[in-house]
Design a protein around this motif. Structure first.
Motif, PDB file in Angstrom:
ATOM      1  N   ALA A 125     -13.664   5.846   1.070  1.00 26.17           N
ATOM      2  CA  ALA A 125     -12.793   6.376   0.027  1.00 26.17           C
ATOM      3  C   ALA A 125     -12.829   5.504  -1.224  1.00 26.17           C
ATOM      4  O   ALA A 125     -12.698   6.024  -2.346  1.00 26.17           O
ATOM      5  CB  ALA A 125     -11.368   6.484   0.545  1.00 26.17           C
ATOM      6  N   ARG A 126     -13.002   4.211  -1.051  1.00 26.84           N
ATOM      7  CA  ARG A 126     -13.040   3.311  -2.217  1.00 26.84           C
ATOM      8  C   ARG A 126     -14.326   3.460  -3.012  1.00 26.84           C
ATOM      9  O   ARG A 126     -14.300   3.437  -4.240  1.00 26.84           O
ATOM     10  CB  ARG A 126     -12.923   1.848  -1.768  1.00 26.84           C
ATOM     11  CG  ARG A 126     -11.527   1.419  -1.474  1.00 26.84           C
ATOM     12  CD  ARG A 126     -11.463  -0.024  -1.068  1.00 26.84           C
ATOM     13  NE  ARG A 126     -11.808  -0.904  -2.188  1.00 26.84           N
ATOM     14  CZ  ARG A 126     -12.062  -2.194  -2.054  1.00 26.84           C
ATOM     15  NH1 ARG A 126     -12.036  -2.751  -0.873  1.00 26.84           N
ATOM     16  NH2 ARG A 126     -12.349  -2.925  -3.099  1.00 26.84           N
ATOM     17  N   ALA A 145       0.828  -1.203   0.000  1.00 27.90           N
ATOM     18  CA  ALA A 145       0.000   0.000   0.000  1.00 27.90           C
ATOM     19  C   ALA A 145       0.864   1.255   0.000  1.00 27.90           C
ATOM     20  O   ALA A 145       0.528   2.246  -0.661  1.00 27.90           O
ATOM     21  CB  ALA A 145      -0.933  -0.010   1.214  1.00 27.90           C
ATOM     22  N   ASP A 146       1.972   1.215   0.698  1.00 28.42           N
ATOM     23  CA  ASP A 146       2.894   2.352   0.714  1.00 28.42           C
ATOM     24  C   ASP A 146       3.472   2.601  -0.680  1.00 28.42           C
ATOM     25  O   ASP A 146       3.631   3.755  -1.099  1.00 28.42           O
ATOM     26  CB  ASP A 146       4.008   2.109   1.732  1.00 28.42           C
ATOM     27  CG  ASP A 146       4.908   3.310   1.906  1.00 28.42           C
ATOM     28  OD1 ASP A 146       4.377   4.448   1.942  1.00 28.42           O
ATOM     29  OD2 ASP A 146       6.137   3.121   1.997  1.00 28.42           O
ATOM     30  N   GLU A 147       3.779   1.529  -1.394  1.00 26.92           N
ATOM     31  CA  GLU A 147       4.264   1.689  -2.768  1.00 26.92           C
ATOM     32  C   GLU A 147       3.193   2.338  -3.643  1.00 26.92           C
ATOM     33  O   GLU A 147       3.502   3.215  -4.460  1.00 26.92           O
ATOM     34  CB  GLU A 147       4.655   0.330  -3.356  1.00 26.92           C
ATOM     35  CG  GLU A 147       5.880  -0.289  -2.725  1.00 26.92           C
ATOM     36  CD  GLU A 147       6.129  -1.710  -3.202  1.00 26.92           C
ATOM     37  OE1 GLU A 147       5.471  -2.144  -4.169  1.00 26.92           O
ATOM     38  OE2 GLU A 147       6.974  -2.385  -2.599  1.00 26.92           O
ATOM     39  N   GLU A 171      -6.809   3.743  -6.138  1.00 27.13           N
ATOM     40  CA  GLU A 171      -7.680   2.566  -6.025  1.00 27.13           C
ATOM     41  C   GLU A 171      -6.913   1.353  -5.489  1.00 27.13           C
ATOM     42  O   GLU A 171      -7.381   0.655  -4.584  1.00 27.13           O
ATOM     43  CB  GLU A 171      -8.303   2.243  -7.382  1.00 27.13           C
ATOM     44  CG  GLU A 171      -9.348   1.159  -7.330  1.00 27.13           C
ATOM     45  CD  GLU A 171     -10.561   1.525  -6.489  1.00 27.13           C
ATOM     46  OE1 GLU A 171     -11.144   0.608  -5.874  1.00 27.13           O
ATOM     47  OE2 GLU A 171     -10.932   2.707  -6.432  1.00 27.13           O
ATOM     48  N   ALA A 172      -5.727   1.107  -6.026  1.00 27.73           N
ATOM     49  CA  ALA A 172      -4.908  -0.017  -5.562  1.00 27.73           C
ATOM     50  C   ALA A 172      -4.483   0.185  -4.110  1.00 27.73           C
ATOM     51  O   ALA A 172      -4.410  -0.775  -3.330  1.00 27.73           O
ATOM     52  CB  ALA A 172      -3.687  -0.180  -6.453  1.00 27.73           C
ATOM     53  N   PHE A 173      -4.230   1.439  -3.728  1.00 31.12           N
ATOM     54  CA  PHE A 173      -3.851   1.737  -2.348  1.00 31.12           C
ATOM     55  C   PHE A 173      -4.964   1.334  -1.386  1.00 31.12           C
ATOM     56  O   PHE A 173      -4.725   0.650  -0.395  1.00 31.12           O
ATOM     57  CB  PHE A 173      -3.541   3.229  -2.207  1.00 31.12           C
ATOM     58  CG  PHE A 173      -3.397   3.686  -0.790  1.00 31.12           C
ATOM     59  CD1 PHE A 173      -2.228   3.443  -0.092  1.00 31.12           C
ATOM     60  CD2 PHE A 173      -4.437   4.329  -0.134  1.00 31.12           C
ATOM     61  CE1 PHE A 173      -2.093   3.852   1.225  1.00 31.12           C
ATOM     62  CE2 PHE A 173      -4.314   4.735   1.173  1.00 31.12           C
ATOM     63  CZ  PHE A 173      -3.136   4.494   1.859  1.00 31.12           C
ATOM     64  N   LYS A 214     -10.130  11.057  -3.753  1.00 27.71           N
ATOM     65  CA  LYS A 214      -9.671   9.904  -2.974  1.00 27.71           C
ATOM     66  C   LYS A 214      -8.241  10.048  -2.495  1.00 27.71           C
ATOM     67  O   LYS A 214      -7.821   9.378  -1.577  1.00 27.71           O
ATOM     68  CB  LYS A 214      -9.791   8.633  -3.819  1.00 27.71           C
ATOM     69  CG  LYS A 214     -11.196   8.309  -4.214  1.00 27.71           C
ATOM     70  CD  LYS A 214     -11.252   7.065  -5.045  1.00 27.71           C
ATOM     71  CE  LYS A 214     -12.685   6.770  -5.435  1.00 27.71           C
ATOM     72  NZ  LYS A 214     -12.821   5.505  -6.118  1.00 27.71           N
ATOM     73  N   SER A 215      -7.478  10.913  -3.091  1.00 27.19           N
ATOM     74  CA  SER A 215      -6.052  10.995  -2.761  1.00 27.19           C
ATOM     75  C   SER A 215      -5.767  11.910  -1.577  1.00 27.19           C
ATOM     76  O   SER A 215      -4.639  11.975  -1.109  1.00 27.19           O
ATOM     77  CB  SER A 215      -5.265  11.478  -3.981  1.00 27.19           C
ATOM     78  OG  SER A 215      -5.704  12.777  -4.350  1.00 27.19           O
TER      79      SER A 215
END
Length: 176
Positions: free
Chosen positions: A145-146, A78-80, A88-90, A152-153
């Motif tokens: 957020a999803r 998630a950090d990456e 979305e991936a986070f 979302k950021s």
């Protein structure tokens, strides 16, 4: 004495060294140590290997022990995603880390997980109400957020930090 040939030698007349029969290795303490210590080490190794296999075969115990490690691995992913700006991936990875941690720690199938079951299970194992509300708050923020429209950021780093601290806090409360 004159030495004539090599087939017959003269009788030795000087001091000779004699050994007592008790000075031999056979029957001594060292003999029994060399005999039984390797046997005892072999038996201990066999028992250790059996216990280790039995422990590794216990899937519930292994999932419980690996829960924190797996959650931290998901949080690193998630950090990456946070650094690369993939929102979305986070959020998917944060959700996976939080839900997976609870699922592995308490051996609850993912299909049975909900905010209520998480709250009940954490209350049952004496996790503080503040930690429970913070954990469910992070889950709610992540789900909001999803699935909700909007920016979302904006809160990604806050959610990441909160997820990291709440998993650490719950782990410490369960140990103590």
């Amino acid at each position: 004495i004159q030495f004539i040939g090599s087939d017959i030698r003269h009788i030795r007349t000087g001091d000779i060294t004699l050994y007592r029969s008790s000075d031999h290795l056979f029957g001594s303490t060292a003999f029994y140590l060399w005999l039984f210590v390797p046997l005892a080490l072999f038996i201990a190794a066999v028992l250790f290997i059996r216990a280790n296999r039995r422990r590794m075969g216990n899937i519930e115990l292994m999932r419980n022990r690996q829960a924190n490690k797996v959650a931290r691995k998901n949080l690193r992913k998630a950090d990456e995603f946070l650094r690369s700006g993939q929102t979305e991936a986070f959020y998917v990875e944060i959700s996976r880390a939080l839900w997976g941690y609870i699922s592995n720690k308490f051996n609850i199938p993912l299909s049975e997980l909900s905010i209520e079951t998480v709250s009940q299970r954490l209350e049952k194992v004496s996790v503080s109400p503040e930690s429970i509300s913070e954990f469910t708050g992070v889950l709610d923020s992540c789900e909001y957020a999803r699935f909700a429209p909007g920016d979302k950021s904006r809160k990604m780093s806050e959610i990441y930090d909160a997820a990291l601290t709440i998993i650490s806090r719950i782990e410490n409360e369960l140990k103590g």
